[in-house]
Scaffold this motif. Structure first.
Motif, PDB file in Angstrom:
ATOM      1  N   SER A  47       8.296  -6.266 -10.671  1.00  0.00           N
ATOM      2  CA  SER A  47       7.811  -5.836  -9.366  1.00  0.00           C
ATOM      3  C   SER A  47       7.124  -6.980  -8.635  1.00  0.00           C
ATOM      4  O   SER A  47       7.317  -7.178  -7.435  1.00  0.00           O
TER       5      SER A  47
ATOM      6  N   ILE B 100      10.385  -7.263  11.009  1.00  0.00           N
ATOM      7  CA  ILE B 100       9.034  -7.112  11.555  1.00  0.00           C
ATOM      8  C   ILE B 100       8.908  -7.844  12.883  1.00  0.00           C
ATOM      9  O   ILE B 100       8.427  -7.298  13.870  1.00  0.00           O
TER      10      ILE B 100
ATOM     11  N   ALA C 279       1.980  -5.399   9.094  1.00  0.00           N
ATOM     12  CA  ALA C 279       3.041  -5.490  10.101  1.00  0.00           C
ATOM     13  C   ALA C 279       2.980  -4.308  11.050  1.00  0.00           C
ATOM     14  O   ALA C 279       3.172  -4.447  12.253  1.00  0.00           O
ATOM     15  N   VAL C 280       2.696  -3.123  10.508  1.00  0.00           N
ATOM     16  CA  VAL C 280       2.671  -1.916  11.333  1.00  0.00           C
ATOM     17  C   VAL C 280       1.455  -1.913  12.245  1.00  0.00           C
ATOM     18  O   VAL C 280       1.553  -1.655  13.443  1.00  0.00           O
ATOM     19  N   PHE C 281       0.296  -2.204  11.690  1.00  0.00           N
ATOM     20  CA  PHE C 281      -0.932  -2.073  12.465  1.00  0.00           C
ATOM     21  C   PHE C 281      -1.354  -3.380  13.125  1.00  0.00           C
ATOM     22  O   PHE C 281      -2.432  -3.463  13.707  1.00  0.00           O
TER      23      PHE C 281
ATOM     24  N   VAL D 185       3.965   3.124  14.196  1.00  0.00           N
ATOM     25  CA  VAL D 185       4.148   1.951  15.046  1.00  0.00           C
ATOM     26  C   VAL D 185       4.334   2.395  16.489  1.00  0.00           C
ATOM     27  O   VAL D 185       5.160   3.254  16.779  1.00  0.00           O
TER      28      VAL D 185
ATOM     29  N   LEU E 160       0.181 -12.867   8.597  1.00  0.00           N
ATOM     30  CA  LEU E 160      -0.286 -11.496   8.731  1.00  0.00           C
ATOM     31  C   LEU E 160      -1.776 -11.347   8.411  1.00  0.00           C
ATOM     32  O   LEU E 160      -2.279 -10.245   8.313  1.00  0.00           O
TER      33      LEU E 160
ATOM     34  N   LEU F 247       2.092  -6.120  -2.752  1.00  0.00           N
ATOM     35  CA  LEU F 247       2.252  -7.102  -1.680  1.00  0.00           C
ATOM     36  C   LEU F 247       3.203  -6.581  -0.597  1.00  0.00           C
ATOM     37  O   LEU F 247       2.964  -6.786   0.600  1.00  0.00           O
ATOM     38  N   VAL F 248       4.251  -5.870  -1.028  1.00  0.00           N
ATOM     39  CA  VAL F 248       5.203  -5.323  -0.052  1.00  0.00           C
ATOM     40  C   VAL F 248       4.493  -4.345   0.868  1.00  0.00           C
ATOM     41  O   VAL F 248       4.670  -4.367   2.092  1.00  0.00           O
ATOM     42  N   ILE F 249       3.670  -3.471   0.270  1.00  0.00           N
ATOM     43  CA  ILE F 249       2.976  -2.469   1.069  1.00  0.00           C
ATOM     44  C   ILE F 249       1.925  -3.143   1.955  1.00  0.00           C
ATOM     45  O   ILE F 249       1.730  -2.758   3.110  1.00  0.00           O
TER      46      ILE F 249
ATOM     47  N   VAL G 179      11.572  -1.147  -7.803  1.00  0.00           N
ATOM     48  CA  VAL G 179      10.420  -1.361  -8.680  1.00  0.00           C
ATOM     49  C   VAL G 179      10.128  -0.101  -9.495  1.00  0.00           C
ATOM     50  O   VAL G 179       9.921  -0.156 -10.718  1.00  0.00           O
TER      51      VAL G 179
ATOM     52  N   ILE H 289       2.100  -6.080   3.226  1.00  0.00           N
ATOM     53  CA  ILE H 289       2.843  -6.682   4.339  1.00  0.00           C
ATOM     54  C   ILE H 289       3.232  -5.607   5.337  1.00  0.00           C
ATOM     55  O   ILE H 289       3.114  -5.786   6.560  1.00  0.00           O
ATOM     56  N   LEU H 290       3.665  -4.453   4.807  1.00  0.00           N
ATOM     57  CA  LEU H 290       4.048  -3.338   5.680  1.00  0.00           C
ATOM     58  C   LEU H 290       2.859  -2.890   6.534  1.00  0.00           C
ATOM     59  O   LEU H 290       2.989  -2.699   7.747  1.00  0.00           O
TER      60      LEU H 290
ATOM     61  N   ILE I  18       9.479 -12.089  -1.508  1.00  0.00           N
ATOM     62  CA  ILE I  18       9.365 -11.953  -0.052  1.00  0.00           C
ATOM     63  C   ILE I  18       8.736 -13.209   0.539  1.00  0.00           C
ATOM     64  O   ILE I  18       9.193 -13.760   1.531  1.00  0.00           O
TER      65      ILE I  18
ATOM     66  N   ALA J  36       8.347  -8.642  -5.107  1.00  0.00           N
ATOM     67  CA  ALA J  36       7.409  -8.744  -3.996  1.00  0.00           C
ATOM     68  C   ALA J  36       7.129 -10.208  -3.679  1.00  0.00           C
ATOM     69  O   ALA J  36       7.109 -10.612  -2.519  1.00  0.00           O
TER      70      ALA J  36
ATOM     71  N   PRO K 261       4.894  -1.912  -5.292  1.00  0.00           N
ATOM     72  CA  PRO K 261       4.652  -3.354  -5.253  1.00  0.00           C
ATOM     73  C   PRO K 261       3.616  -3.629  -4.156  1.00  0.00           C
ATOM     74  O   PRO K 261       3.915  -3.483  -2.968  1.00  0.00           O
TER      75      PRO K 261
END
Lengths: 278, 316
Positions: free
Chosen positions: B247, B273, A130-132, B30, A217, A122-124, B292, A126-127, B254, B251, A120
């Motif tokens: 999927s 987060i 969020a991480v970077f 992270v 984000l 959008l999820v990735i 998904v 966002i990940l 969210i 997503a 998905p």
């Protein structure tokens, strides 16, 4: 669907006009906006439209027209670079897969694509942001990565039938290598497919950028972005509902224009459809 | 057919493994030590070390991955850094919001797209077709979170029929459904626009086929042809798209959960987060991705079973 097959449908022209207008606004914001959006005038907050502020001001007294123009620039910049990433990395992969059809390279490219499609996006995205850390650059990367398999797939699909044609055979007999044939003979023939896909990914990129910056984000202040304007407006939806309308309308009009342009281009450039209509 | 299913099963497992590795590695990038973050600036080094061991942060990269992935398979999603409870508990609380929301919006998507797409296909080129094509073009261009805000403006701020957000819990089923209605509508609109267009072109494609002409020639009514032949054959591309849409709905949820302050999985990821509760982010993201991938797999299996042409090995 209507319109002359060679001059394009009304959809094409409406889409092109909208896209050009938005792009012009964004380009203009590089050198001029009606007001400076980094200067906050709390005294002039939430004003209705007037001669000085054509669309009024926001909760910090910033001019809405100027904010929307800068937001257009952010959206277009993010989506455009993301499409560029997809083309630069994806098209060579797709061409390579088509040139070595059935080889392990083809297999790896296609299976890799299946994998990315199963995620998905959008999820990735966002990940990743969020991480970077949230920023316009990371938003570009997050959106751009998912453009790579899209362009690889389109390039491969378009290139495969061309490899069976006589003039490609002739080029091979003449001793041209796979890379040269891909660039000289295949690429020009799939350019129209790529242009149409680029338009579609561009409009998806605008929506993705809006979603990312809506959740905080995307591009960070003081850079204006339509998504963040919406999230700021949401907290004041009871007191100043009009703030929530303008950025949303800007997104819808831009995406609509790009989609119409993409549909129109596809009808214009796809000879198969042209024959069907005739 | 068995070999086709076996191949799909292998690629399912492969997808899950690759997805878990990617998500795991992404979160390793992270900066910062969660244990030090949890205990604050004045923590003693040995307390931090003890907590690191407790959270499974010690050991090599491979050991930590295997520990996490093995735990996921057993239903142990790790322990939240901030809540200090098993992530599985947090997830269990929130699944009851996210899954009903996704299912409700999928149901709405189909309920809107099916009649609208069929109407456009059977009235090809007419005003109804043009209307549907125009409306769906608009539906695709509207970001669902903005549509959600418009719904709040009209139905919560203006008409006061719904509340602008929040979730009362399933102990009040009527209230819970009511709280999910606006979010589900907001999620369904763009997806219904896409599905209606896919359905329209799929039905139009099958209406062009020879067997449709045969069916008409042997005296079947137009309605019977559309329902019994065209729609059934158009369902394969439609099913494929619906699998993909699930999927998008998960997503998209969210974002939408954040618009309506719904305590679902999406909000859990965002809280993770902001609080740097990485294990929550990692495990919940993995769960969403796994869901998904599983749905996509099930759709593929479903149409392998449904379409006789895919059942037999290719003649070529």
């Amino acid at each position: 669907m209507r319109g002359s097959p060679t001059r394009g449908s009304p959809a094409l022209w409406i889409g092109a006009a909208i896209t050009a207008a938005v792009a012009a606004m964004a380009a203009l914001s590089l050198v001029w906006t009606p007001h400076d959006i980094t200067r906050l005038e709390i005294g002039a907050r939430l004003q209705p439209p007037s001669a000085a502020h054509w669309l009024g001001t926001d909760q910090l007294g910033r001019d809405m027209v100027s904010l929307l123009m800068e937001g257009a620039r952010t959206s277009i910049a993010v989506a455009l670079v993301a499409v560029g990433i997809g083309i630069v990395a994806g098209v060579p992969l797709g061409l390579l897969a088509a040139a070595r059809r059935g080889s392990w390279i083809d297999e790896v490219v296609m299976r890799g694509n299946d994998l990315v499609f199963a995620f998905p996006s959008l999820v990735i995205a966002i990940l990743i942001t969020a991480v970077f850390g949230p920023s316009a650059v990371n938003a570009i990367l997050a959106i751009g990565i998912f453009n790579i398999p899209v362009f690889a797939r389109v390039a491969r699909g378009g290139a495969l039938p061309i490899w069976t044609l006589d003039y490609v055979m002739a080029a091979r007999v003449a001793g041209k290598g796979a890379a040269r044939i891909s660039v000289q003979h295949v690429l020009p023939n799939i350019a129209n497919l790529l242009i149409v896909q680029a338009t579609i990914q561009f409009s998806l990129g605008i929506l993705a950028e809006a979603a990312l910056s809506y959740v905080g984000l995307g591009a960070q202040p003081p850079t204006a972005s339509w998504g963040r304007m919406l999230s700021e407006a949401q907290t004041m939806i009871y007191s100043a509902p009009s703030l929530a309308l303008l950025p949303g309308l800007a997104i819808v009009v831009t995406v609509l224009g790009l989609n119409l342009l993409g549909d129109g281009l596809r009808d214009l450039l796809d000879p198969r459809l042209r024959r069907l209509r005739a | 057919m068995l070999s086709a299913l076996a191949r799909r099963a292998v690629s399912l497992v492969l997808s899950l493994v690759v997805a878990s590795v990617v998500i795991f590695l992404a979160l390793q990038a992270v900066p910062g030590d969660p244990a030090a973050f949890m205990l604050g600036l004045n923590a003693r080094p040995d307390t931090v070390a003890a907590l690191r061991a407790e959270l499974g942060l010690e050991g090599s990269l491979a050991e930590r991955y295997l520990g996490w992935a093995g735990g996921m398979l057993r239903g142990d999603f790790g322990t939240s850094y901030t809540y200090r409870v098993p992530v599985a508990e947090l997830v269990a609380d929130r699944v009851g919001v996210s899954v009903p929301l996704a299912l409700l919006s999928l149901a709405l998507t189909v309920a809107i797209a099916l009649p609208v797409g069929l109407l456009a296909a059977t009235r090809r080129g007419g005003p109804a077709d043009w209307g549907v094509m125009g409306a769906t073009q608009l539906g695709i261009a509207i970001p669902n979170f903005w549509f959600a805000m418009l719904l709040v403006l009209v139905f919560a701020v203006g008409l006061r029929w719904f509340s602008a957000g929040g979730f009362p819990g399933w102990s009040d089923p009527g209230g819970a459904l009511k709280a999910l209605t606006l979010p589900a509508v907001a999620l369904a609109l763009p997806q219904a626009s896409i599905l209606a267009r896919v359905l329209r072109s799929a039905v139009l494609d099958t209406l062009d086929q020879d067997y449709i002409r045969t069916a008409r020639a042997k005296g079947l009514s137009r309605r019977a042809v559309v329902w019994r032949h065209a729609l059934r054959n158009a369902l394969i591309p439609v099913l494929t798209i619906m699998g993909l849409q699930f999927s998008f709905l998960l997503a998209g949820a969210i974002i939408i959960e954040n618009v309506f302050f719904l305590p679902g999985l999406g909000r859990l990821i965002f809280q993770g987060i902001t609080a740097r509760d990485l294990i929550v982010v990692q495990s919940v993201t993995m769960l969403l991705v796994a869901a998904v991938i599983l749905v996509t797999f099930l759709v593929e299996v479903a149409y392998t079973l449904a379409d006789p042409r895919l059942r037999r090995p290719r003649a070529r």
